[in-house]
Design an enzyme around this catalytic site. Structure first.
Site, PDB file in Angstrom:
ATOM      1  CB  ALA A 126      -0.878  -0.018   1.244  1.00  0.00           C
TER       2      ALA A 126
ATOM      3  N   GLY B 202       0.445  -5.182   0.636  1.00  0.00           N
ATOM      4  CA  GLY B 202      -0.624  -5.164  -0.353  1.00  0.00           C
ATOM      5  C   GLY B 202      -0.184  -5.720  -1.695  1.00  0.00           C
TER       6      GLY B 202
ATOM      7  CD  GLU C 115      -2.761  -7.745   2.051  1.00  0.00           C
ATOM      8  OE1 GLU C 115      -2.470  -6.558   1.781  1.00  0.00           O
ATOM      9  OE2 GLU C 115      -3.434  -8.066   3.035  1.00  0.00           O
TER      10      GLU C 115
ATOM     11  CD  GLU D 232       1.002  -5.985   5.285  1.00  0.00           C
ATOM     12  OE1 GLU D 232       1.840  -6.875   5.553  1.00  0.00           O
ATOM     13  OE2 GLU D 232       0.325  -5.987   4.243  1.00  0.00           O
TER      14      GLU D 232
HETATM   15  N1  3HC Z   1       4.603   3.538   0.388  1.00  0.00           N
HETATM   16  C1  3HC Z   1       5.070   4.747   0.051  1.00  0.00           C
HETATM   17  N2  3HC Z   1       6.369   4.984  -0.229  1.00  0.00           N
HETATM   18  C2  3HC Z   1       7.206   3.944  -0.145  1.00  0.00           C
HETATM   19  C3  3HC Z   1       6.782   2.657   0.209  1.00  0.00           C
HETATM   20  C4  3HC Z   1       5.409   2.458   0.474  1.00  0.00           C
HETATM   21  N3  3HC Z   1       4.905   1.263   0.786  1.00  0.00           N
HETATM   22  N4  3HC Z   1       7.853   1.829   0.214  1.00  0.00           N
HETATM   23  C5  3HC Z   1       8.904   2.582  -0.138  1.00  0.00           C
HETATM   24  N5  3HC Z   1       8.525   3.852  -0.350  1.00  0.00           N
HETATM   25  C6  3HC Z   1       9.380   4.969  -0.796  1.00  0.00           C
HETATM   26  C7  3HC Z   1      10.447   5.333   0.223  1.00  0.00           C
HETATM   27  O1  3HC Z   1       9.967   6.234   1.177  1.00  0.00           O
HETATM   28  C8  3HC Z   1      11.519   5.937  -0.668  1.00  0.00           C
HETATM   29  O2  3HC Z   1      11.109   7.241  -0.957  1.00  0.00           O
HETATM   30  P1  3HC Z   1      12.190   8.412  -1.242  1.00  0.00           P
HETATM   31  O3  3HC Z   1      12.992   7.951  -2.417  1.00  0.00           O
HETATM   32  O4  3HC Z   1      11.349   9.598  -1.456  1.00  0.00           O
HETATM   33  O5  3HC Z   1      13.021   8.483   0.032  1.00  0.00           O
HETATM   34  C9  3HC Z   1      11.422   5.112  -1.939  1.00  0.00           C
HETATM   35  O6  3HC Z   1      10.117   4.516  -1.917  1.00  0.00           O
HETATM   36  C10 3HC Z   1      12.439   4.006  -2.052  1.00  0.00           C
HETATM   37  O7  3HC Z   1      12.405   3.227  -0.861  1.00  0.00           O
HETATM   38  P2  3HC Z   1      13.731   2.571  -0.263  1.00  0.00           P
HETATM   39  O8  3HC Z   1      14.765   3.613  -0.099  1.00  0.00           O
HETATM   40  O9  3HC Z   1      13.309   1.809   0.944  1.00  0.00           O
HETATM   41  O10 3HC Z   1      14.140   1.606  -1.458  1.00  0.00           O
HETATM   42  P3  3HC Z   1      14.837   0.192  -1.429  1.00  0.00           P
HETATM   43  O11 3HC Z   1      15.029  -0.189  -2.847  1.00  0.00           O
HETATM   44  O12 3HC Z   1      15.992   0.208  -0.494  1.00  0.00           O
HETATM   45  O13 3HC Z   1      13.745  -0.789  -0.785  1.00  0.00           O
HETATM   46  C11 3HC Z   1      11.575  -1.777  -0.504  1.00  0.00           C
HETATM   47  C12 3HC Z   1      12.562  -1.071  -1.469  1.00  0.00           C
HETATM   48  C13 3HC Z   1      12.117  -3.134  -0.093  1.00  0.00           C
HETATM   49  C14 3HC Z   1      10.276  -1.948  -1.248  1.00  0.00           C
HETATM   50  C15 3HC Z   1      11.392  -0.896   0.751  1.00  0.00           C
HETATM   51  O14 3HC Z   1      11.106   0.423   0.350  1.00  0.00           O
HETATM   52  C16 3HC Z   1      10.286  -1.338   1.667  1.00  0.00           C
HETATM   53  O15 3HC Z   1      10.467  -2.251   2.451  1.00  0.00           O
HETATM   54  N6  3HC Z   1       9.120  -0.671   1.587  1.00  0.00           N
HETATM   55  C17 3HC Z   1       8.015  -0.906   2.500  1.00  0.00           C
HETATM   56  C18 3HC Z   1       7.277  -2.169   2.167  1.00  0.00           C
HETATM   57  C19 3HC Z   1       6.102  -2.338   3.080  1.00  0.00           C
HETATM   58  O16 3HC Z   1       6.196  -2.194   4.286  1.00  0.00           O
HETATM   59  N7  3HC Z   1       4.950  -2.680   2.500  1.00  0.00           N
HETATM   60  C20 3HC Z   1       3.753  -2.855   3.238  1.00  0.00           C
HETATM   61  C21 3HC Z   1       2.999  -1.564   3.268  1.00  0.00           C
HETATM   62  S1  3HC Z   1       1.543  -1.647   4.263  1.00  0.00           S
HETATM   63  C22 3HC Z   1       0.413  -2.463   3.288  1.00  0.00           C
HETATM   64  O17 3HC Z   1       0.734  -2.886   2.207  1.00  0.00           O
HETATM   65  C23 3HC Z   1      -0.956  -2.608   3.869  1.00  0.00           C
HETATM   66  C24 3HC Z   1      -1.794  -3.572   3.085  1.00  0.00           C
HETATM   67  O18 3HC Z   1      -1.836  -4.789   3.774  1.00  0.00           O
HETATM   68  C25 3HC Z   1      -3.190  -3.066   2.925  1.00  0.00           C
END
Ligand code: 3HC
Ligand code: NAI
Length: 641
Positions: free
Chosen positions: A62, A101, A104, A124
């Site tokens: 998400a 997500g 998912e 999450e």
């Molecule tokens: N939402 C919004 N922005 C995000 C994001 C997300 N889920 N994940 C990463 N970003 C952004 C970062 O803030 C960063 O922004 P910036 O360049 O402006 O600083 C950019 O994307 C790149 O992120 P990273 O520096 O972390 O890039 P990497 O290549 O090192 O890592 C990644 C990539 C492994 C995808 C890592 O970003 C990550 O772990 N992201 C979070 C993943 C996550 O937690 N997903 C679950 C979200 S909650 C959800 O999905 C709820 C659902 O169940 C409904």
């Protein structure tokens, strides 16, 4: 911006998601996916749909930035239900990381194929929430309850190979992912389709599993892991639709929690710290080999971290015995990593080939970066840098790990001061994530950028600090301790103060921590300042050290310790020693104590910001979380107050 593009390869449609940087599921993207599913169902020429992503990764989840706003339609569970119930089967083609997500969505597809390098997961809980679009309901149907718990409660992603073994994906492919997915789809159409994920049964699980998991996964201060577990359990005991409603309710509740807001704050702070805007266009200096001077506590910890990150390492010590001690301390860290399964024996052997130790500074002549970690004495450090000035290349970066000395004084007399910088690691340096980066006025931008590059390579969280006593972290620590002593003077019990900070989420309170690390170092520093004529008021700690109470190592500090035990016991001797300094008998409850101490930290933080020592409040939060055990789920002192 076009979030998705649809193309055709024969009877197979390819839905290509393109929402940089990580293809997060923004509202616009959810809407685009929904209308793609509608359009492709209407198109009789399409027999199956491949869902793939442009850029560095499959959908990473998400869009976390939307979590500060009310949920916007279309909601992700509905989008995924639409994909799952499409008339044509969808095939997720995964590269990079399919997370939250994103995974998912993949589970809503009829098939999932991935590159070997890909990973899938439900992280999450690390953001203080649970999966909110079927993660806890579909994973047990796809791969069983144990895998679901591992993924959604543990929060760690699984590599493609393990995901295949667990049944989370159907195949691993090599080469052109989209072409492979199209071929997979054509083959799949020749056979009867498997059931939709939501329609599959869940294999029964032993009742005892749940109580064990509840014990195992409980994490004080964090609600999300047990909420994820309860959601999985509900999903195994109830029909799919009821489970989805239950999951969504928990998800929305946690999404609005303080815990989730704090964890989101830290998530974004960590990402912005790693790449400061001012250095975006600056190329770091080449960094292929590292030297360390001083093989004590810090030098060996930093050395081990550098070696494990793949840098050949040269260690300089005063004599052969100290060289041998330093090398074996580094080797012991690597051996520990092998024991814990973090490093293979083959990799250990390979890395150790890059390790050398000597008393001869000449061995540093080819190093790209040398970090000094000798005694905290200005004359000793200056002598070291005079040697480094003589033997190192003029473009090699020279760094000090000083905790309290003014780096400008250490650098005085260097012939190339622009390559000098402070790199303040924390003990144990191969474990602690924080790296304070301290430029002096002469430090060149590419030297600063090299510090950030080193942090990235070592998996550290870098924060730039200006120059003041203790930099950001130790300066706030000093204020925190002084304020805790002030509470003792007001009559608050030492054990209550420690208890309050543990209740708040710290592993240890301020006095227990001092007993563990020793009260004498800070005492000697105060004494040093006093001997130079500075007016340093007497602290309660001074009284204890003068009475021989230096902490656990002397059998007592703020507490007594029984022979061979680490459990603090309230001390009548300490009460008697401090009695003359107790000025009141204030009764503060634990919440009030914690609030008071956090407010003091934040107050010092604001002064640090006003003086330009820290660039932004988030940096201060990262320093306290990654260097001083501040509970992550509170977001740091600046966020919390
Ligand atoms: N939402 C919004 N922005 C995000 C994001 C997300 N889920 N994940 C990463 N970003 C952004 C970062 O803030 C960063 O922004 P910036 O360049 O402006 O600083 C950019 O994307 C790149 O992120 P990273 O520096 O972390 O890039 P990497 O290549 O090192 O890592 C990644 C990539 C492994 C995808 C890592 O970003 C990550 O772990 N992201 C979070 C993943 C996550 O937690 N997903 C679950 C979200 S909650 C959800 O999905 C709820 C659902 O169940 C409904
Ligand atoms: P330490 O006393 O454990 O190690 C210092 C080492 O330097 C000793 O092994 C000594 O033999 C060696 N040494 C001294 N003079 C030398 C010289 N001229 N050439 C080569 N080697 C020499 O000290 P520690 O704790 O590792 O501290 C080192 C530096 O790191 C200090 O500046 C300290 O303030 C800083 N620091 C310490 C932290 C800690 O928690 N211990 C945390 C962060 C920084």
């Amino acid at each position: 911006m076009n979030e998705i593009e649809i193309t055709r390869r024969g009877e197979i449609a390819v839905v290509m998601v393109d929402n940089p940087p990580v293809n997060a599921l923004s509202q616009a993207m959810r809407a685009a996916l929904l209308s793609a599913a509608d359009a492709l169902d209407r198109d009789d020429a399409v027999k199956a749909v491949v869902l793939a992503c442009a850029g560095r990764t499959f959908i990473a989840g998400a869009d976390v930035r939307e979590f500060d706003l009310p949920p916007l339609e279309p909601h992700l569970p509905d989008v995924i239900a639409r994909i799952e119930n499409a008339e044509k089967p969808w095939i997720a083609a995964i590269h990079g990381t399919a997370l939250g997500g994103g995974f998912e969505v993949a589970m809503g597809c009829r098939f999932r194929i991935a590159l070997e390098s890909a990973a899938v997961g439900l992280p999450e809980v690390t953001l203080g929430i649970i999966p909110g679009a079927g993660g806890t309901c579909r994973t047990p149907r796809l791969a069983g309850v144990e895998t679901a718990v591992k993924l959604a409660v543990g929060g760690r992603p699984l590599g493609a190979r393990k995901a295949l073994e667990a049944g989370l994906i159907d195949a691993i492919v090599e080469g052109d992912l989209v072409a492979e997915a199209v071929a997979f789809a054509e083959k799949a159409l020749q056979q009867p389709l498997p059931a939709k994920t939501s329609a599959r049964p869940i294999a029964a699980i032993d009742e005892a599993f749940w109580s064990e998991a509840e014990k195992d996964k409980a994490k004080p201060g964090y609600r999300a892991p047990l909420a994820a577990l309860s959601s999985i359990r509900f999903a195994t005991e109830n029909p799919f639709d009821a489970a989805m409603l239950n999951e969504r309710g928990l998800f929305l509740e946690l999404r609005a929690s303080d815990e989730a807001a704090a964890l989101r704050h830290v998530f974004f702070a960590e990402r912005s710290a790693a790449r400061p805007a001012a250095l975006k266009t600056v190329e770091p200096r080449p960094l292929k080999s590292i030297g360390i001077v001083g093989g004590g506590t810090m030098g060996t910890g930093i050395g081990a971290a550098a070696l494990m990150a793949g840098y050949p390492l040269t260690l300089i010590e005063r004599d052969e015995a100290a060289v041998a001690r330093g090398l074996s301390a580094i080797e012991a860290v690597l051996a520990g990593a092998v024991r814990r399964g973090k490093l293979t024996a083959a990799k250990q052997a390979f890395l150790l080939e890059g390790l050398a130790g000597t008393t001869d500074y000449q061995a540093l002549s080819a190093c790209d970066l040398v970090i000094e970690a000798v005694f905290e004495e200005i004359a000793v450090k200056r002598a070291v840098f005079a040697e480094l000035d003589r033997v190192c290349r003029a473009d090699a970066v020279l760094a000090t790990n000083t905790s309290y000395l003014d780096p400008r004084r250490i650098a005085e007399g260097l012939s190339h001061p622009e390559r000098f910088i402070g790199l303040h690691f924390f003990s144990p340096a191969h474990v602690m994530k924080l790296l304070e980066i301290i430029p002096v006025p002469e430090t060149a931008d590419d030297v600063l950028a090299t510090g950030f590059q080193l942090a990235r390579a070592l998996g550290k969280i870098p924060v730039t600090s200006g120059i003041c006593e203790g930099f950001i972290g130790n300066r706030i620590l000093k204020r925190y301790r002084a304020e805790a002593e002030q509470l003792v003077r007001r009559g608050v019990a030492i054990a209550e103060i420690d208890g309050a900070m543990r209740d708040y989420g710290f592993k240890m309170g301020p006095f227990e921590t001092q007993d563990l690390s020793g009260l004498d170092i800070a005492y000697l520093q105060r004494e040093g300042a006093r001997s130079e004529g500075q007016d340093v008021p007497e602290t309660l700690g001074d009284i204890l050290v003068r009475a021989g109470r230096k902490g656990q190592k002397t059998g007592g500090g703020w507490y007594d310790y029984r022979e061979g035990e680490r459990k603090p016991v309230v001390s009548s001797e300490v009460a008697a020693l401090l009695q003359p300094r107790i000025e009141a008998s204030d009764a503060l409850d634990r919440t009030a104590i914690a609030d008071h101490l956090i407010a003091a930290m934040a107050d010092e933080g604001r002064a640090i910001l006003a003086e330009g020592i820290a660039a932004k409040p988030e940096d201060i939060d990262l320093v306290k979380i990654h260097g001083y055990g501040f509970p992550r789920h509170r977001g740091g002192p600046m966020f919390a107050s």
